[in-house]
Design an enzyme around this catalytic site. Structure first.
Site, PDB file in Angstrom:
ATOM      1  N   ASN A  88       0.862  -1.174   0.000  1.00  6.31           N
ATOM      2  CA  ASN A  88       0.000   0.000   0.000  1.00  6.31           C
ATOM      3  C   ASN A  88       0.902   1.229   0.000  1.00  6.31           C
ATOM      4  OD1 ASN A  88      -2.352  -1.564   0.171  1.00  6.31           O
ATOM      5  ND2 ASN A  88      -2.208  -1.664   2.398  1.00  6.31           N
ATOM      6  N   GLN A  95      -2.474   2.993   2.989  1.00 10.94           N
ATOM      7  CA  GLN A  95      -1.272   2.913   3.838  1.00 10.94           C
ATOM      8  C   GLN A  95      -1.525   3.635   5.153  1.00 10.94           C
ATOM      9  OE1 GLN A  95       2.388   4.337   2.068  1.00 10.94           O
ATOM     10  NE2 GLN A  95       3.629   3.617   3.783  1.00 10.94           N
ATOM     11  N   VAL A  97       0.844   2.856   7.994  1.00 14.96           N
ATOM     12  CA  VAL A  97       2.146   2.924   8.667  1.00 14.96           C
ATOM     13  C   VAL A  97       3.176   3.370   7.631  1.00 14.96           C
ATOM     14  CG1 VAL A  97       3.902   1.668   9.972  1.00 14.96           C
ATOM     15  CG2 VAL A  97       1.472   1.079  10.267  1.00 14.96           C
ATOM     16  N   HIS A 101       6.850  -1.397   3.889  1.00  8.22           N
ATOM     17  CA  HIS A 101       6.575  -2.788   4.274  1.00  8.22           C
ATOM     18  C   HIS A 101       5.793  -3.476   3.179  1.00  8.22           C
ATOM     19  CE1 HIS A 101       3.106  -0.394   5.624  1.00  8.22           C
ATOM     20  NE2 HIS A 101       2.380  -1.476   5.408  1.00  8.22           N
ATOM     21  N   HIS A 103       2.960  -6.599   2.475  1.00  4.41           N
ATOM     22  CA  HIS A 103       2.009  -7.583   3.006  1.00  4.41           C
ATOM     23  C   HIS A 103       2.188  -8.866   2.200  1.00  4.41           C
ATOM     24  CE1 HIS A 103      -0.728  -4.626   5.113  1.00  4.41           C
ATOM     25  NE2 HIS A 103      -0.110  -3.799   4.283  1.00  4.41           N
TER      26      HIS A 103
HETATM   27  P1  AMP Z   1      -0.661  -0.504   5.811  1.00  5.52           P
HETATM   28  O1  AMP Z   1      -2.122  -0.228   6.066  1.00  5.52           O
HETATM   29  O2  AMP Z   1      -0.354  -1.022   4.444  1.00  5.52           O
HETATM   30  O3  AMP Z   1       0.193   0.680   6.207  1.00  5.52           O
HETATM   31  O4  AMP Z   1      -0.292  -1.723   6.755  1.00  5.52           O
HETATM   32  C1  AMP Z   1      -0.083  -1.593   8.114  1.00  5.52           C
HETATM   33  C2  AMP Z   1      -0.433  -2.916   8.715  1.00  5.52           C
HETATM   34  O5  AMP Z   1       0.149  -2.988  10.000  1.00  5.52           O
HETATM   35  C3  AMP Z   1      -1.934  -3.177   8.879  1.00  5.52           C
HETATM   36  O6  AMP Z   1      -2.319  -4.311   8.117  1.00  5.52           O
HETATM   37  C4  AMP Z   1      -2.082  -3.405  10.379  1.00  5.52           C
HETATM   38  O7  AMP Z   1      -3.031  -4.410  10.684  1.00  5.52           O
HETATM   39  C5  AMP Z   1      -0.684  -3.806  10.786  1.00  5.52           C
HETATM   40  N1  AMP Z   1      -0.362  -3.543  12.176  1.00  5.52           N
HETATM   41  C6  AMP Z   1      -0.535  -2.395  12.872  1.00  5.52           C
HETATM   42  N2  AMP Z   1      -0.108  -2.534  14.134  1.00  5.52           N
HETATM   43  C7  AMP Z   1       0.397  -3.800  14.232  1.00  5.52           C
HETATM   44  C8  AMP Z   1       0.990  -4.561  15.299  1.00  5.52           C
HETATM   45  N3  AMP Z   1       1.182  -4.033  16.521  1.00  5.52           N
HETATM   46  N4  AMP Z   1       1.369  -5.833  15.027  1.00  5.52           N
HETATM   47  C9  AMP Z   1       1.181  -6.381  13.816  1.00  5.52           C
HETATM   48  N5  AMP Z   1       0.618  -5.721  12.776  1.00  5.52           N
HETATM   49  C10 AMP Z   1       0.225  -4.452  12.982  1.00  5.52           C
END
Ligand code: AMP
Length: 115
Positions: A88, A95, A97, A101, A103
């Site tokens: 993302n 997105q 975070v 990264h 998925h």
């Molecule tokens: P994105 O939305 O592509 O930025 O992905 C961020 C991902 O991080 C999401 O799928 C969340 O579910 C995952 N996420 C957020 N906090 C945590 C956590 N503490 N442990 C594992 N996954 C997390």
């Protein structure tokens, strides 16, 4: 300095995660809100890149290492080794975070299901 992201806190062991792979440059752990039977995040340890575009520009070798890590994880834990890789990129694309990264999704993926 920006606030550390949740992924930096996981790398620093400040918050827990189910870690499935780790080496000098990469960590991988299960997503807390899985969107598929197997849903693992592959994360570079450096927080230098906000998204995959910056990562591809700044360290394409690290991006390639993430793809290899995704393959290894899918072979070990996934559905016959097949997997979907999703990056993302940007808020409007989902997105949340801003620490690059991938998925890694596997197992009973419908045609339309994206993380
Ligand atoms: P994105 O939305 O592509 O930025 O992905 C961020 C991902 O991080 C999401 O799928 C969340 O579910 C995952 N996420 C957020 N906090 C945590 C956590 N503490 N442990 C594992 N996954 C997390």
């Amino acid at each position: 300095m920006a606030e550390p992201t949740v992924f930096e806190k996981i790398i620093a062991r400040e918050i827990p995660a189910e870690i499935v792979l780790e080496n000098d440059r990469i960590i991988a752990f299960t997503d807390i809100h899985p969107q598929a039977p197997m849903h693992v995040l592959v994360v570079p340890k450096t927080a230098r890149y906000r998204d995959v575009v910056e990562l591809a520009q700044g360290d394409p070798e690290l991006l390639a290492e993430m793809v290899q890590a995704a393959r290894a994880i899918a072979r070990e834990r996934g559905d016959g080794g097949d997997f979907r890789l999703v990056f993302n990129t940007g808020e409007l694309a989902g997105q949340t975070v801003f620490h690059a990264h991938a998925h890694v999704l596997a197992g009973s993926l419908g045609e339309g299901s994206l993380a």
